[in-house]
Design a protein around this motif. Structure first.
Motif, PDB file in Angstrom:
ATOM      1  N   ILE A  29       0.800  -1.159  -0.011  1.00 29.74           N
ATOM      2  CA  ILE A  29      -0.116  -0.044  -0.059  1.00 29.74           C
ATOM      3  C   ILE A  29       0.659   1.146   0.080  1.00 29.74           C
ATOM      4  N   VAL A  30       1.813   1.359   0.603  1.00 32.25           N
ATOM      5  CA  VAL A  30       2.771   2.630   1.056  1.00 32.25           C
ATOM      6  C   VAL A  30       3.592   2.583  -0.387  1.00 32.25           C
ATOM      7  N   PHE A  31       3.905   1.579  -0.887  1.00 32.25           N
ATOM      8  CA  PHE A  31       4.736   1.870  -2.296  1.00 32.25           C
ATOM      9  C   PHE A  31       3.661   2.194  -3.184  1.00 32.25           C
ATOM     10  N   GLY A  32       2.653   1.613  -3.398  1.00 29.86           N
ATOM     11  CA  GLY A  32       1.503   1.980  -4.285  1.00 29.86           C
ATOM     12  C   GLY A  32       1.189   3.493  -4.261  1.00 29.86           C
ATOM     13  N   VAL A  33       0.896   3.872  -2.979  1.00 34.26           N
ATOM     14  CA  VAL A  33       0.423   5.318  -2.884  1.00 34.26           C
ATOM     15  C   VAL A  33       1.722   6.263  -3.308  1.00 34.26           C
ATOM     16  N   THR A  34       2.979   5.754  -3.219  1.00 31.99           N
ATOM     17  CA  THR A  34       4.191   6.432  -3.411  1.00 31.99           C
ATOM     18  C   THR A  34       4.134   6.750  -4.910  1.00 31.99           C
ATOM     19  N   ALA A  35       4.001   5.579  -5.611  1.00 33.72           N
ATOM     20  CA  ALA A  35       4.098   5.451  -7.138  1.00 33.72           C
ATOM     21  C   ALA A  35       2.980   6.081  -7.578  1.00 33.72           C
ATOM     22  N   GLY A  36       1.483   6.116  -7.089  1.00 33.45           N
ATOM     23  CA  GLY A  36       0.651   6.794  -7.741  1.00 33.45           C
ATOM     24  C   GLY A  36       0.760   8.482  -7.374  1.00 33.45           C
ATOM     25  N   SER A  37       1.013   8.828  -6.484  1.00 26.89           N
ATOM     26  CA  SER A  37       1.549  10.172  -6.219  1.00 26.89           C
ATOM     27  C   SER A  37       2.812  10.692  -7.237  1.00 26.89           C
ATOM     28  N   THR A  38       3.654   9.825  -7.328  1.00 30.97           N
ATOM     29  CA  THR A  38       4.701  10.298  -8.514  1.00 30.97           C
ATOM     30  C   THR A  38       3.982  10.256  -9.740  1.00 30.97           C
ATOM     31  N   LEU A  39       3.283   9.498 -10.202  1.00 28.58           N
ATOM     32  CA  LEU A  39       2.715   9.500 -11.708  1.00 28.58           C
ATOM     33  C   LEU A  39       1.924  10.592 -11.670  1.00 28.58           C
ATOM     34  N   ALA A  40       0.881  10.919 -10.929  1.00 28.85           N
ATOM     35  CA  ALA A  40      -0.415  11.652 -11.081  1.00 28.85           C
ATOM     36  C   ALA A  40      -0.678  12.621  -9.889  1.00 28.85           C
ATOM     37  N   GLY A  41       0.236  12.794  -8.956  1.00 33.04           N
ATOM     38  CA  GLY A  41       0.048  13.780  -7.894  1.00 33.04           C
ATOM     39  C   GLY A  41      -0.986  13.172  -6.731  1.00 33.04           C
ATOM     40  N   VAL A  42      -1.932  14.119  -6.293  1.00 28.11           N
ATOM     41  CA  VAL A  42      -2.666  13.702  -5.294  1.00 28.11           C
ATOM     42  C   VAL A  42      -3.688  12.830  -5.935  1.00 28.11           C
ATOM     43  N   SER A  43      -4.172  12.975  -7.018  1.00 30.16           N
ATOM     44  CA  SER A  43      -5.156  12.159  -7.611  1.00 30.16           C
ATOM     45  C   SER A  43      -4.794  10.595  -7.695  1.00 30.16           C
ATOM     46  N   GLY A  44      -3.193  10.541  -7.986  1.00 31.63           N
ATOM     47  CA  GLY A  44      -2.593   9.184  -8.093  1.00 31.63           C
ATOM     48  C   GLY A  44      -2.677   8.473  -6.836  1.00 31.63           C
ATOM     49  N   ALA A  45      -2.375   9.071  -5.780  1.00 33.38           N
ATOM     50  CA  ALA A  45      -2.350   8.873  -4.438  1.00 33.38           C
ATOM     51  C   ALA A  45      -3.701   8.265  -4.014  1.00 33.38           C
ATOM     52  N   LEU A  46      -4.841   9.007  -4.423  1.00 35.28           N
ATOM     53  CA  LEU A  46      -6.077   8.700  -3.906  1.00 35.28           C
ATOM     54  C   LEU A  46      -6.492   7.525  -4.528  1.00 35.28           C
TER      55      LEU A  46
END
Length: 377
Positions: free
Chosen positions: A318-335
């Protein structure tokens, strides 16, 4: 002779192992390439993909209410309209409450901030640091010069923010438009989309979609409960300590609860900072204790209890997924990172299970259930 046969057998076994490894890694390379293409296309079409993803998340949260009203005899169109309007009014009320409360307390916060800055300045001069007043004046002068030299960039940033607000408004309208159809005809739309795949795999894909949506519904429902519990606990702590803007901060804690890991950290930090500025260091320490206690209760009790069945993903992923999402698409990616991981995990698990008997008949029954009960709705 036996030695030559043994060597030949070893060579054959080595070749077989290499072929198996080549097939294995070749398949994963194809999957990785396909995933890279999908991610690249999604990043290029983020203005379309993000509203669709948000509409799916909201549909997973609101669809049970539409189904409950429909089971009580209400036309599907009326149930969809009532749930949509109720959700829109609730979200608008929360946002207006936060904005109006902050605007009404800007002067109070500014006064407390000025006082806090003066206290910090006195501590820097007369405390352990023993800084000279001239040094602090030099820092202030540098700040003024930086603001003057970067005024043009700040103005351009303001125009960029205005453009961003237009993009957000467009995305909100697209999200609402898609949400209406997902609530009204979600099962029928999914069944129709699955007709594009080969008939031999259709029933398996239909079942994977159903289970993924059920898992996503459970995740969103449990996340909402956990976010509400966090908001109530931290809000009560702020009220007891007497921190201004306790209501808006409570609403912020609830909304940030849908942003895994980062949301709880940011909202808790804001609560502590507001307490430090308005009520002093002791109040900030008390609020910090309350925030840590509530988040520990959430992480060790509520989340395993409520999210245990909805999200079967290790916290490290989950932590690495949220980090990757935020890197690719910012807050929306983390969400969207954790809901996407949950959906993909459920879909893959369903896909690898044996195909149930009578799946095609179940597909036809589900398609019939997804049809509107009232033609006029």
């Amino acid at each position: 002779m036996n030695s030559l046969l043994t060597q030949g057998g070893d060579s054959s076994g080595t070749d077989s192992t290499l072929r198996a490894a080549a097939v294995f890694f070749g398949r994963w390379l194809v999957i990785a390439a396909a995933a890279a293409v999908v991610i690249w296309a999604a990043a290029r079409l983020l203005v379309v993909v993000l509203p669709l993803a948000l509409a799916i998340l909201l549909a997973s949260l609101l669809r049970p209410f539409v189904a409950a009203l429909s089971r009580r005899g209400m036309p599907l169109g009326a149930a969809t309209a009532i749930v949509m309007l109720t959700g829109l009014v609730a979200v608008t009320a929360v946002l207006l409450f936060v904005v109006v409360s902050v605007l009404n307390n800007v002067d109070v916060l500014a006064g407390h901030l000025t006082t806090s800055v003066q206290v910090a300045r006195d501590w820097a001069v007369h405390g352990p640091l023993r800084l000279a007043p001239e040094q602090l004046a030099g820092v202030q002068q540098q700040l003024v010069e930086w603001l003057s030299s970067n005024r043009r960039q700040l103005t351009q940033q303001a125009f960029t923010t205005t453009s961003t607000m237009g993009t957000l408004l467009t995305g909100a309208l697209l999200t609402m438009f898609a949400l209406v159809f997902f609530l009204y005809q979600g099962p029928r739309l999914w069944t129709a989309a699955c007709r594009l795949v080969p008939a031999s795999q259709r029933s398996r894909i239909v079942e994977a979609g159903r289970r993924s949506f059920r898992s996503l519904t459970g995740f969103m429902r449990a996340t909402a409960v956990v976010a509400a519990a966090d908001a109530v606990g931290i809000g009560l702590g702020l009220v007891v300590v007497g921190v201004p803007l306790a209501g808006p901060i409570t609403a912020l804690v609830f909304l940030s609860g849908f942003l895994p890991v980062v949301g709880a950290l940011v909202s808790g930090l804001i609560a502590v900072l507001v307490a430090a500025v308005t009520r002093g260091l002791i109040a900030a320490v008390i609020v910090l204790v309350v925030v840590v206690a509530v988040q520990q209760l959430e992480g060790n009790v509520l989340q395993p209890w409520l999210l245990g069945d909805a999200v079967r993903i290790h916290p490290v992923a989950i932590v690495f997924g949220v980090t990757a999402g935020s890197t690719l698409a910012g807050v929306s990616g983390a969400l969207l990172a954790v809901p996407l991981m949950t959906t993909v995990h459920t879909a893959v698990t369903t896909w690898t299970q044996p195909q149930p008997d009578g799946a095609e008949e179940s597909d036809r029954e589900h398609a019939a259930e997804g049809a509107p009960r009232h033609a006029g709705s």
